[in-house]
Write a protein that holds these residues in place. Structure first.
Motif, PDB file in Angstrom:
ATOM      1  N   LEU A 118      -0.790  54.365  40.908  1.00 51.34           N
ATOM      2  CA  LEU A 118      -0.274  55.339  39.942  1.00 51.34           C
ATOM      3  C   LEU A 118       0.697  56.298  40.620  1.00 51.34           C
ATOM      4  O   LEU A 118       1.806  56.538  40.120  1.00 51.34           O
ATOM      5  N   ALA A 119       0.295  56.839  41.768  1.00 48.40           N
ATOM      6  CA  ALA A 119       1.160  57.774  42.486  1.00 48.40           C
ATOM      7  C   ALA A 119       2.462  57.104  42.902  1.00 48.40           C
ATOM      8  O   ALA A 119       3.543  57.716  42.844  1.00 48.40           O
ATOM      9  N   ALA A 120       2.394  55.832  43.295  1.00 47.66           N
ATOM     10  CA  ALA A 120       3.587  55.120  43.751  1.00 47.66           C
ATOM     11  C   ALA A 120       4.561  54.847  42.614  1.00 47.66           C
ATOM     12  O   ALA A 120       5.762  54.663  42.847  1.00 47.66           O
ATOM     13  N   ALA A 121       4.056  54.823  41.375  1.00 46.85           N
ATOM     14  CA  ALA A 121       4.912  54.495  40.232  1.00 46.85           C
ATOM     15  C   ALA A 121       5.543  55.715  39.589  1.00 46.85           C
ATOM     16  O   ALA A 121       6.434  55.579  38.746  1.00 46.85           O
ATOM     17  N   LEU A 122       5.100  56.913  39.954  1.00 52.26           N
ATOM     18  CA  LEU A 122       5.595  58.118  39.301  1.00 52.26           C
ATOM     19  C   LEU A 122       6.985  58.488  39.783  1.00 52.26           C
ATOM     20  O   LEU A 122       7.344  58.256  40.938  1.00 52.26           O
ATOM     21  N   SER A 123       7.764  59.089  38.884  1.00 52.32           N
ATOM     22  CA  SER A 123       9.104  59.564  39.214  1.00 52.32           C
ATOM     23  C   SER A 123       9.026  60.563  40.369  1.00 52.32           C
ATOM     24  O   SER A 123       8.076  61.349  40.445  1.00 52.32           O
ATOM     25  N   PRO A 124       9.993  60.530  41.318  1.00 54.42           N
ATOM     26  CA  PRO A 124      11.268  59.797  41.278  1.00 54.42           C
ATOM     27  C   PRO A 124      11.219  58.413  41.914  1.00 54.42           C
ATOM     28  O   PRO A 124      12.270  57.840  42.173  1.00 54.42           O
ATOM     29  N   SER A 125      10.018  57.876  42.172  1.00 55.39           N
ATOM     30  CA  SER A 125       9.934  56.545  42.768  1.00 55.39           C
ATOM     31  C   SER A 125      10.330  55.476  41.762  1.00 55.39           C
ATOM     32  O   SER A 125      10.057  55.614  40.563  1.00 55.39           O
ATOM     33  N   PRO A 126      10.957  54.398  42.214  1.00 52.25           N
ATOM     34  CA  PRO A 126      11.252  53.281  41.308  1.00 52.25           C
ATOM     35  C   PRO A 126       9.976  52.516  40.988  1.00 52.25           C
ATOM     36  O   PRO A 126       9.015  52.528  41.762  1.00 52.25           O
ATOM     37  N   THR A 127       9.956  51.865  39.839  1.00 52.55           N
ATOM     38  CA  THR A 127       8.804  51.043  39.466  1.00 52.55           C
ATOM     39  C   THR A 127       9.304  49.860  38.656  1.00 52.55           C
ATOM     40  O   THR A 127      10.491  49.723  38.392  1.00 52.55           O
ATOM     41  N   SER A 128       8.392  48.993  38.252  1.00 56.74           N
ATOM     42  CA  SER A 128       8.757  47.800  37.482  1.00 56.74           C
ATOM     43  C   SER A 128       7.898  47.729  36.231  1.00 56.74           C
ATOM     44  O   SER A 128       6.852  48.379  36.135  1.00 56.74           O
ATOM     45  N   MET A 129       8.337  46.925  35.261  1.00 56.29           N
ATOM     46  CA  MET A 129       7.537  46.743  34.061  1.00 56.29           C
ATOM     47  C   MET A 129       6.209  46.085  34.387  1.00 56.29           C
ATOM     48  O   MET A 129       5.194  46.336  33.723  1.00 56.29           O
ATOM     49  N   ALA A 130       6.172  45.247  35.419  1.00 56.99           N
ATOM     50  CA  ALA A 130       4.907  44.641  35.836  1.00 56.99           C
ATOM     51  C   ALA A 130       3.940  45.721  36.308  1.00 56.99           C
ATOM     52  O   ALA A 130       2.744  45.683  35.978  1.00 56.99           O
ATOM     53  N   ASP A 131       4.456  46.693  37.072  1.00 57.69           N
ATOM     54  CA  ASP A 131       3.608  47.796  37.527  1.00 57.69           C
ATOM     55  C   ASP A 131       3.084  48.599  36.340  1.00 57.69           C
ATOM     56  O   ASP A 131       1.913  48.980  36.300  1.00 57.69           O
ATOM     57  N   VAL A 132       3.960  48.861  35.364  1.00 56.10           N
ATOM     58  CA  VAL A 132       3.558  49.633  34.187  1.00 56.10           C
ATOM     59  C   VAL A 132       2.458  48.892  33.426  1.00 56.10           C
ATOM     60  O   VAL A 132       1.466  49.493  32.983  1.00 56.10           O
ATOM     61  N   CYS A 133       2.613  47.584  33.260  1.00 59.40           N
ATOM     62  CA  CYS A 133       1.611  46.790  32.549  1.00 59.40           C
ATOM     63  C   CYS A 133       0.270  46.835  33.276  1.00 59.40           C
ATOM     64  O   CYS A 133      -0.782  47.031  32.657  1.00 59.40           O
ATOM     65  N   ARG A 134       0.293  46.672  34.592  1.00 58.01           N
ATOM     66  CA  ARG A 134      -0.957  46.697  35.368  1.00 58.01           C
ATOM     67  C   ARG A 134      -1.617  48.075  35.283  1.00 58.01           C
ATOM     68  O   ARG A 134      -2.842  48.184  35.174  1.00 58.01           O
ATOM     69  N   LEU A 135      -0.803  49.135  35.337  1.00 56.67           N
ATOM     70  CA  LEU A 135      -1.354  50.488  35.242  1.00 56.67           C
ATOM     71  C   LEU A 135      -1.933  50.743  33.861  1.00 56.67           C
ATOM     72  O   LEU A 135      -3.002  51.359  33.729  1.00 56.67           O
ATOM     73  N   ASP A 136      -1.259  50.289  32.812  1.00 56.14           N
ATOM     74  CA  ASP A 136      -1.756  50.487  31.454  1.00 56.14           C
ATOM     75  C   ASP A 136      -3.133  49.860  31.291  1.00 56.14           C
ATOM     76  O   ASP A 136      -4.048  50.460  30.699  1.00 56.14           O
ATOM     77  N   THR A 137      -3.309  48.682  31.858  1.00 53.18           N
ATOM     78  CA  THR A 137      -4.605  48.012  31.798  1.00 53.18           C
ATOM     79  C   THR A 137      -5.631  48.706  32.691  1.00 53.18           C
ATOM     80  O   THR A 137      -6.750  48.995  32.253  1.00 53.18           O
ATOM     81  N   GLY A 138      -5.259  48.978  33.929  1.00 52.21           N
ATOM     82  CA  GLY A 138      -6.206  49.585  34.868  1.00 52.21           C
ATOM     83  C   GLY A 138      -6.672  50.954  34.411  1.00 52.21           C
ATOM     84  O   GLY A 138      -7.866  51.281  34.503  1.00 52.21           O
ATOM     85  N   ILE A 139      -5.751  51.765  33.918  1.00 51.63           N
ATOM     86  CA  ILE A 139      -6.120  53.099  33.438  1.00 51.63           C
ATOM     87  C   ILE A 139      -6.970  52.981  32.178  1.00 51.63           C
ATOM     88  O   ILE A 139      -7.967  53.707  32.012  1.00 51.63           O
TER      89      ILE A 139
END
Length: 393
Positions: free
Chosen positions: A51-72
């Motif tokens: 979660l911390a690695a995906a937060l702005s201003p860090s870049p992220t991917s839609m795959a990361d967002v999908c995994r976070l949505d499920t994990g959270i």
């Protein structure tokens, strides 16, 4: 109705679940809340790191967002199951989930979008209860800031108190709701609560610690006045309300930029300076509102150094107490607030305070995910409650 409110704030360290019985009285004008307590669970380390690695201003991917949505969503579901079992005796009727804010899109003083993760289907599947979630986007779509949504609950709690009371929540970001002696209620984010403090602790300890426990580091330091002066020059503090902010602005890189040219500051001095920044910006925001009483909640209330500095910064004669004095423990208040918002949504009642968020008018907030049983909505009350009364659970 027995409702569980789920919350994880901008510190993204844990999921809190507070349970309450909510009942409408006096022809719907009064909402009574009987608290049943709170359970909490930290995010699993791997999930929190992702979660911390995906937060702005860090870049992220839609795959990361999908995994976070499920994990959270799964993390929220596990805490909801515990709350139903331990606090509700298995009789919870509704779950209200704030989710985890991962981005709040602010540009030119206007909020264009907001994103909270934590797929509610996992919560509905695990608990069997209907779930209200995704509260903020409707207020944003109506021209509002989408925050602070607790302002409606704050105004209901504060109404009738003497003078000009204000509610203050100190999480990663600090926000307030004030009822001036004249005029309408006002609410907005004042700036960083614990966000820069926590970032500084992680930087100076190479990640070994996540926060300044009991303000111990700040207590040993001295405020670095030139750094404080530079930090106070942030344009956000001079924007008129309604306004919101987040870790999209106040993050570790923001702090590194602010420190340029000052050499290496001793960690206690850095923490003392950042603690004073939070206290100063909160007090500066409250002063024009003529607040006579400040009722604080959130994780920042557990920092005695921050609370002492806030007392020093507040205008003379302004009382500072915690929401526990109103029957809602400081660590639990926001989770209870979202339980109330979920209750309002299920009853077809508005959950925003447009005079506080800047929305075009009252709106029913959130999206509804059915549970295992057929979905039967309760009848709409004739009116929206204007007062919130806390009674022992």
């Amino acid at each position: 109705m027995r409702v569980v409110g789920l919350m994880s704030g901008t510190s993204h360290d844990a999921v809190d679940a507070a349970a309450a019985d909510l009942t409408l009285h006096d022809e719907g004008s009064v909402l009574r809340l009987a608290p049943h307590g709170m359970v909490s669970a930290p995010y699993e380390p791997a999930l929190r790191r992702a979660l911390a690695a995906a937060l702005s201003p860090s870049p992220t991917s839609m795959a990361d967002v999908c995994r976070l949505d499920t994990g959270i969503g799964q993390a929220f579901a596990a805490v909801a199951v515990r709350a139903d079992r331990e606090l509700c005796g298995g009789r919870a009727e509704l779950i209200a989930s704030h989710g985890q804010t991962v981005y709040h899109w602010v540009s030119g003083g206007r909020v264009h979008g907001t994103l909270q993760l934590g797929a509610p289907a996992w919560i509905a599947e695990a608990t069997g209860c209907p779930v209200v979630s995704d509260f903020r986007p409707r207020d944003v779509a109506a021209g509002g800031q989408g925050a602070p949504l607790v302002s409606l609950i704050d105004t209901m709690l504060l109404r009738g108190r003497p003078g000009a009371p204000a509610a203050l929540n100190i999480g990663g970001i600090a926000n307030l709701t004030a009822l001036p002696a004249t005029g309408t209620p006002v609410a907005f984010d004042t700036g960083p609560g614990n966000a820069l403090l926590d970032a500084a602790v992680r930087e100076t300890t190479s990640g070994r610690a996540g926060y300044d426990e009991d303000g111990a580091l700040a207590a040993r330091g001295r405020v670095h006045t030139p750094l404080l002066r530079r930090l106070l020059a942030e344009p956000y503090y001079r924007l008129p309300p309604p306004k919101t902010t987040g870790k999209e602005l106040f993050h570790a890189e923001y702090l590194r930029t602010a420190l340029e040219g000052f050499g290496t500051l001793a960690p206690p001095d850095l923490l003392a300076t950042l603690t004073r920044l939070t206290a100063r910006t909160v007090a500066d925001a409250l002063r024009p509102l003529g607040a006579t009483e400040v009722i604080a909640s959130g994780g920042g209330t557990r920092n005695p150094v921050l609370m002492a500095m806030l007392r020093q910064e507040l205008a003379a004669g302004t009382a500072l107490l915690t929401s526990g004095a109103l029957g809602l423990p400081a660590a639990e208040k926001e989770a209870y607030a979202f339980a109330v918002l979920g209750f309002l949504t299920l009853h077809g009642l508005p959950g925003n305070a447009p005079e506080c968020t800047g929305a075009d008018g009252p709106r029913v907030l959130g999206s509804l995910t059915p549970g295992r049983r057929p979905l039967r909505l309760p009848p709409n009350p004739a009116r929206t409650p204007v007062a919130l009364v806390v009674r022992p659970g």
